[in-house]
Design an enzyme around this catalytic site. Structure first.
Site, mmCIF file in Angstrom:
data_model
loop_
_atom_site.group_PDB
_atom_site.id
_atom_site.type_symbol
_atom_site.label_atom_id
_atom_site.label_comp_id
_atom_site.label_asym_id
_atom_site.label_seq_id
_atom_site.Cartn_x
_atom_site.Cartn_y
_atom_site.Cartn_z
ATOM 1 C CG ASP A 102 4.715 17.656 27.687
ATOM 2 O OD1 ASP A 102 3.661 17.416 28.292
ATOM 3 O OD2 ASP A 102 5.532 17.126 27.491
ATOM 4 C CG ASP A 306 -0.825 15.779 30.320
ATOM 5 O OD1 ASP A 306 -0.053 16.450 30.338
ATOM 6 O OD2 ASP A 306 -0.995 14.860 29.414
#
Length: 430
Positions: A102, A306
């Site tokens: 992440d 992302d």
């Protein structure tokens, strides 16, 4: 077996590497090897994107669609918001963990014994009592004081929450991490992590925690002290792993590369933001106002790159312009609904598949014009007879550049010079 141990000197709670580190982790997509069709894979990517965007942007509006997604509750098949997982080991002797990668959060954590409340996982829970290198970190340690929520009761405890409602509570600890294949292992001692004994929320059975790669001081990137890292996502419809390279030289092709600045958002400090100036569809530079991609003083808006979001999500003003351009330039009827759960699909006659002209798509970042390969923004399905634009709207002023659009591009983060580069690559060959 060649095993390299990198020494860490700890002085007043500050990490200092004895020598530069080079770590390679092979990432696996959460749906890899699970026998979903391409349509099912894309459907799941769309649903995960909706979940992820909702956690990042409070005003995100999920698209409405009458189609019910194909999921298998209870089997770890629910398409929540996880994308890539990394397998490595912690402890001495090493105990395997599987963590979700992440770039939008910082804490490294895994479920630990004894566990008060833990979600099911495929591997045994990490047991610190079986490790000779485990230790609790003090309340004055950098890790403890850098966490958003921590408390001191003879040792440091933490609470770390995520936008999707998931959370972990545990002890702030230190351990030896072992990365890489057995023939060339790299062990790094004294890395801070969360030993979670109270964990809940949206998790699936093929993960045991989260590997934070964000900008904050407790992320793996910050703790290793690397100035560069990169990843390269293989085709999302394939079964090959994707490399994550930490500290490795980022010019493997010995070529001049163009870079765009990395931007910081004090309100959302973990994420990596980019400066997007415009979008071209076909030969038309769209009339999108600069405000559509601007990062505002209150922390809203802007463009995030992302790893944890599947599809690119554009601010609504920008998306409507992109959608209008594709409708105008693709000479096919717009489908009323789609099993992909995407907003814009066209009805495709399979006999005309080869003759369909799809306009190019270029993202104009500051200093970089990134022309995407067709397969990074168009989905074609012969069986269902549809051609879809694999981009959606955020419903507000914020945007995310997702991993579907990043396929077979090495994404290079240069943290020393605060810039990001795009290198076309065959990711499964790196």
């Amino acid at each position: 077996m060649l095993k390299i141990t990198l020494l860490l000197f700890v002085s007043l709670g500050t990490w200092t590497l004895a020598k530069p580190i080079n770590v390679r982790l092979d990432l696996t997509h959460v749906d890899s090897g699970r026998d979903f069709t391409k349509q099912e894979l894309l459907q799941r990517m769309t649903l995960r994107t909706n979940t992820r965007a909702t956690t990042i942007f409070p005003n995100y509006k999920k698209p409405t669609n009458p189609i019910t997604p194909l999921v298998y509750p209870g089997n770890g098949d629910e398409p929540y918001d996880r994308e890539y997982i990394a397998k490595f080991s912690i402890g001495t002797p090493p105990q395997p963990v599987v963590l979700t990668v992440d770039t939008g959060s910082d804490l490294i954590w895994t479920q630990c014994q004894p566990c008060l409340t833990c979600f099911d996982q495929g591997l045994p829970y990490y047991d610190p009592s079986n490790s000779t290198t485990f230790s609790y970190l003090s309340c004055s340690s950098d890790i403890c004081t850098s966490l958003p929520l921590s408390s001191c009761h003879q040792q440091c405890f933490y609470l770390y929450e995520y936008g999707d409602g998931s959370a972990t509570v545990g002890s702030v600890s230190s351990e030896t991490f072992t990365f890489g294949p057995k023939k060339n292992e790299i062990s790094v001692p004294n890395l801070g992590f969360g030993c979670g004994f109270l964990n809940g929320g949206i998790f699936v059975s093929n993960e045991s925690g989260i590997l934070g790669l964000g900008r904050g001081p407790v992320s793996l990137i910050s703790q290793l002290g690397v100035n560069e890292f990169s990843y390269c996502f293989s085709s999302l419809f394939g079964k090959k792993s994707s490399p994550l390279l930490l500290g490795t030289s980022m010019d493997p092709y010995n070529m001049k590369i163009q870079s765009t600045p990395l931007i910081k958002n004090p309100t959302n400090p973990s994420f990596y933001y980019l400066s997007l100036k415009g979008i071209t569809v076909g030969t038309t530079l769209l009339h999108i106002p600069p405000s559509a991609f601007a990062l505002h003083d209150n922390g809203t808006g802007g463009v995030i790159i992302d790893s944890g979001t599947a599809l690119t999500v554009l601010s609504d003003v920008a998306y409507q312009q992109v959608r209008k351009a594709f409708v105008h330039q693709i000479k096919l009827p717009v489908a009323k609904e789609s099993m992909t759960y995407l907003d814009l699909c066209f009805s495709l006659n399979s006999s005309l598949l080869q003759s369909v002209q799809v306009p190019k798509l270029v993202f104009h970042f500051e200093n970089v014009d990134l022309e995407l390969p067709k397969e990074n923004y168009i989905f074609e399905d012969h069986k269902t007879g549809e051609l879809c634009l694999v981009i959606t709207s955020s419903g507000d002023t914020s945007s995310i550049f997702g991993n579907f659009q990043q396929q077979n591009i090495q994404i290079v983060y240069d943290l020393a010079d605060e810039k990001l580069s795009f290198l076309p690559a065959l990711c499964d060959k790196l």
